[in-house]
Design a protein around this motif. Structure first.
Motif, PDB file in Angstrom:
ATOM      1  N   LYS A  30      39.609  40.964  36.279  1.00 30.29           N
ATOM      2  CA  LYS A  30      40.778  41.746  36.695  1.00 30.29           C
ATOM      3  C   LYS A  30      41.409  41.130  37.942  1.00 30.29           C
ATOM      4  O   LYS A  30      42.609  40.883  37.994  1.00 30.29           O
ATOM      5  N   THR A  31      40.562  40.892  38.953  1.00 26.97           N
ATOM      6  CA  THR A  31      41.092  40.420  40.229  1.00 26.97           C
ATOM      7  C   THR A  31      41.713  39.034  40.086  1.00 26.97           C
ATOM      8  O   THR A  31      42.798  38.783  40.614  1.00 26.97           O
ATOM      9  N   VAL A  32      41.068  38.159  39.339  1.00 24.56           N
ATOM     10  CA  VAL A  32      41.619  36.807  39.172  1.00 24.56           C
ATOM     11  C   VAL A  32      42.971  36.886  38.466  1.00 24.56           C
ATOM     12  O   VAL A  32      43.940  36.244  38.889  1.00 24.56           O
ATOM     13  N   GLY A  70      40.081  49.415  47.974  1.00 21.03           N
ATOM     14  CA  GLY A  70      38.664  49.658  47.750  1.00 21.03           C
ATOM     15  C   GLY A  70      37.911  48.496  47.146  1.00 21.03           C
ATOM     16  O   GLY A  70      36.795  48.658  46.659  1.00 21.03           O
ATOM     17  N   GLU A  71      38.520  47.296  47.146  1.00 16.09           N
ATOM     18  CA  GLU A  71      37.817  46.137  46.585  1.00 16.09           C
ATOM     19  C   GLU A  71      37.265  45.257  47.708  1.00 16.09           C
ATOM     20  O   GLU A  71      37.388  45.577  48.881  1.00 16.09           O
ATOM     21  N   ARG A  72      36.676  44.131  47.346  1.00 16.18           N
ATOM     22  CA  ARG A  72      35.962  43.308  48.320  1.00 16.18           C
ATOM     23  C   ARG A  72      36.907  42.593  49.295  1.00 16.18           C
ATOM     24  O   ARG A  72      37.935  42.053  48.907  1.00 16.18           O
ATOM     25  N   GLY A  73      36.513  42.587  50.565  1.00 14.69           N
ATOM     26  CA  GLY A  73      37.342  41.998  51.609  1.00 14.69           C
ATOM     27  C   GLY A  73      37.503  40.497  51.468  1.00 14.69           C
ATOM     28  O   GLY A  73      38.576  39.954  51.725  1.00 14.69           O
ATOM     29  N   ASN A  74      36.433  39.807  51.031  1.00 16.91           N
ATOM     30  CA  ASN A  74      36.535  38.348  50.949  1.00 16.91           C
ATOM     31  C   ASN A  74      37.550  37.918  49.901  1.00 16.91           C
ATOM     32  O   ASN A  74      38.196  36.883  50.026  1.00 16.91           O
ATOM     33  N   GLU A  75      37.744  38.769  48.854  1.00 14.65           N
ATOM     34  CA  GLU A  75      38.750  38.439  47.843  1.00 14.65           C
ATOM     35  C   GLU A  75      40.149  38.496  48.444  1.00 14.65           C
ATOM     36  O   GLU A  75      41.008  37.676  48.124  1.00 14.65           O
ATOM     37  N   MET A  76      40.358  39.477  49.332  1.00 17.58           N
ATOM     38  CA  MET A  76      41.658  39.583  49.997  1.00 17.58           C
ATOM     39  C   MET A  76      41.864  38.362  50.880  1.00 17.58           C
ATOM     40  O   MET A  76      42.957  37.815  50.956  1.00 17.58           O
ATOM     41  N   ALA A 116      48.121  46.543  42.339  1.00 18.45           N
ATOM     42  CA  ALA A 116      47.115  47.423  42.947  1.00 18.45           C
ATOM     43  C   ALA A 116      45.747  47.159  42.333  1.00 18.45           C
ATOM     44  O   ALA A 116      45.566  47.308  41.131  1.00 18.45           O
ATOM     45  N   ASP A 117      44.815  46.756  43.167  1.00 19.74           N
ATOM     46  CA  ASP A 117      43.443  46.457  42.711  1.00 19.74           C
ATOM     47  C   ASP A 117      42.489  47.239  43.606  1.00 19.74           C
ATOM     48  O   ASP A 117      42.280  46.869  44.730  1.00 19.74           O
ATOM     49  N   SER A 118      42.003  48.376  43.173  1.00 22.62           N
ATOM     50  CA  SER A 118      42.078  48.928  41.849  1.00 22.62           C
ATOM     51  C   SER A 118      42.483  50.396  41.923  1.00 22.62           C
ATOM     52  O   SER A 118      42.081  51.107  42.848  1.00 22.62           O
TER      53      SER A 118
HETATM   54 MG   LIG Z   1      37.798  42.695  41.040  1.00 22.88          MG
END
Ligand SMILES: [Mg+2]
Ligand SMILES: Nc1ncnc2c1ncn2[C@@H]1O[C@H](COP(=O)(O)OP(=O)(O)OP(=O)(O)O)[C@@H](O)[C@H]1O
Length: 559
Positions: free
Chosen positions: A223-225, A245-251, A313-315
């Protein structure tokens, strides 16, 4: 002045706010924690606090501010990183890693007036423009009325006023209550695609500008990719990326990549067309609830200037969970799976804010909403997923088996839909890609036929199938491997422009047609599989010389 009487997580009871109204903003305690009134009784108000309430205690003061939760909108948004209430995340530079996070303290913009003293202006028309290298022109819109003062051309900081119109000051920034949709003229009837550069989306499951799309998928299905690919490559003017509400490192990764890529329209970094709203899993939960509305408000603001904006918006599931958390603490009667009964109307109201419209000032602009849905345990029958399916016009359902087989993007062609698919294919045909609609229809029907034959082959064995059926199976594989599969990590293929997509699908369909002809002429399947298709593909490559690697890609899929 009110008094805090009870604190239960983000739920705070306050008494003595006699003047306060529903949805008014409240400052709680000595640290002035922001909150919003979500319930009022004669003896007090229920406040939803947006920050951690540790240290807040009964007896502490509370003050209603007399305004609803509002976002500060301005040119500083482009390229910035903000929290769910749109406050610059000054700490972002540290937790997102070292880079230039623009927090608009000392920034200045070049101002050009677009109206003169004495002019009568309609609401929503520009009175001035702000320019900043690497970003789109930012328009300052009139509230409507006669211009009695306007600043001369020059540089100005964020706090400046630029004009007086109808007795009101027009500043560099303005404020808007996030839960209230910004007004517009009317909805436009045209159907124009948002080009995402992802072939499975653009060709099979497109989304319109001003449309809505949802991406449900189990844990780790991509989803994020997929959303980040769209944030990077879609042909929008402004992208609002809400990390909810998702992971900070992805941001951190997405901000980093956006600052390294160039926006073809401005020549500046792609980050300058992007507004990042971060409410990662380590940040206060209730601000997630607000961040969705904040994100749409920012997009509407740019829409009103005549831009095409996309909210990603994720997620949305994390947003729904924040609402559930609050509802359960406030003792609301739970509906399905503990979610509050207003989940359906809240989701509908959110997606409803998308649209391609004529803005008040007359320009056409759009807000497209794309939301990830992360159903717990990958259960697509849970309430957030089923409700979202009702409100989204495109659904890109991610399939666990495809992801497991590393077929990315793992968008299922059987479980997904695009309600505007035919109208959008017709747009491509009008735009000069004559074969687009037929390619789309043939690709979809070959995939369906191949799936049906594959199910049959599981029972009778592939060897028992007639040559035609075996060629369809081969064709299905060719479409999946050569056309739909697209790695986010491949610099040459991560973005597939419509011309590349149509050239590739044309090539794949040519090969399949040739195989079908061979089978009809009695050529055995092994010879069909081993046939040399490169001359055929070379002919394809001639007119589309701008599609490098086309032949290799199709031939690789055949192996
Ligand atoms: Mg994700
Ligand atoms: N389009 C793609 N191209 C290449 N690799 C991909 C692609 N999509 C997903 N992947 C791979 O799958 C992994 C998981 O993807 P991703 O983090 O987007 O899943 P997710 O659905 O957001 O997961 P979660 O449920 O944890 O949020 C990625 O780290 C990457 O290795």
């Amino acid at each position: 002045m009110g008094v805090v009487t009870r604190v239960n997580g983000p739920l705070v009871q306050v008494s003595g706010l006699s003047e306060a109204a529903m949805y008014d903003l409240v400052d709680l305690g000595p640290d002035r924690i922001p909150g919003e009134i979500v319930g009022i009784r004669r003896d007090g108000a229920t406040v939803q606090a947006y920050e951690y309430t540790g240290g807040l205690a009964p007896g502490q003061p509370a003050a209603a501010l007399g305004v609803p939760l509002s976002a500060r909108l301005g040119p500083h948004l482009l390229g910035g990183v903000f929290d769910g209430l749109l406050r610059p995340l000054t700490g972002a530079a540290t937790w997102l890693g070292p880079r230039s996070v623009n927090v608009a303290g000392d920034q200045e913009w070049r101002f050009t007036p677009l109206a003169a003293e004495g002019d009568h202006t309609e609401p929503g028309t520009p009175v001035g423009r702000l320019d900043d290298a690497g970003a789109l022109p930012y328009l300052l819109l009139s509230p409507g009325g006669q211009v009695t003062a306007v600043r001369a051309e020059g540089r100005l900081p964020i706090g400046a006023a630029v004009a007086t119109v109808g007795g009101d000051q027009v500043g560099v920034t303005t404020s808007w209550p996030v839960r209230r949709p910004r007004p517009f003229g009317d909805r436009l009837g045209e159907t124009v695609p948002l080009i995402t550069g992802q072939r499975v989306v653009d060709l099979l499951l497109p989304v319109a500008r001003g449309g809505t799309a949802a991406v449900p998928g189990g844990f780790g299905t991509g989803k994020t990719v997929l959303l980040q690919q769209i944030a990077k490559w879609c042909d929008a003017d402004v992208v609002v990326y809400v990390g909810c509400g998702e992971r900070g490192n992805e941001m951190a990764d997405v901000v980093q990549e956006l600052s390294e890529l160039t926006d073809p329209r401005t020549g500046g970094p792609l980050a300058r067309r992007t507004v990042v709203i971060a409410n990662t899993s380590n940040m206060p939960m209730m601000a997630r609830e607000a961040s969705i509305y904040t994100g749409v408000t920012v997009a509407e603001h740019f829409r009103d200037m005549g831009y095409h904006a996309v909210v990603i918006a994720d997620s949305t599931s994390r947003w729904a969970e924040a609402r559930r958390e609050f509802a359960s603490r406030s003792g609301a009667l739970p509906a399905e799976e503990g979610y509050p009964a207003d989940l359906a109307s809240a989701l509908a109201a959110f997606y409803e804010r998308a649209g391609l419209v004529r803005a008040l000032g007359g320009a056409a602009g759009s807000v497209t909403i794309i939301g990830a849905v992360s159903p717990p345990g990958g259960d697509l029958t849970e309430p957030v997923t089923t409700l979202t399916q009702r409100f989204a016009r495109s659904l890109w359902s991610l399939d666990r088996d495809l992801a497991y087989a590393r077929h990315y993007p793992a968008v299922s062609w059987t479980e997904s839909f695009a309600r505007d698919g035919d109208a959008l294919a017709a747009w491509h045909v009008r735009d000069g890609r004559a074969a687009w609609a037929t390619q789309r229809a043939r690709t979809a029907s070959l995939l369906a036929e191949a799936d049906r034959i594959a199910a049959l082959a599981e029972i009778v064995g592939t060897g028992a199938l007639p040559a035609h059926e075996r060629v369809v199976l081969l064709g299905g594989r060719l479409i999946r491997e050569g056309l739909l599969r697209q790695s986010a990590l491949s610099p040459a293929d991560a973005f597939s422009a419509p011309d590349r997509t149509t050239a590739l699908s044309g090539a794949v369909l040519d090969v399949i047609d040739h195989c079908l002809d061979l089978a009809a002429g009695g050529t055995p399947i092994t010879a069909i599989e081993e046939h040399d298709y490169s001359p055929l593909l070379r002919a394809r490559e001639q007119p589309a010389a701008r599609v490098p690697g086309l032949r290799d890609q199709v031939l690789a899929a055949l192996r």
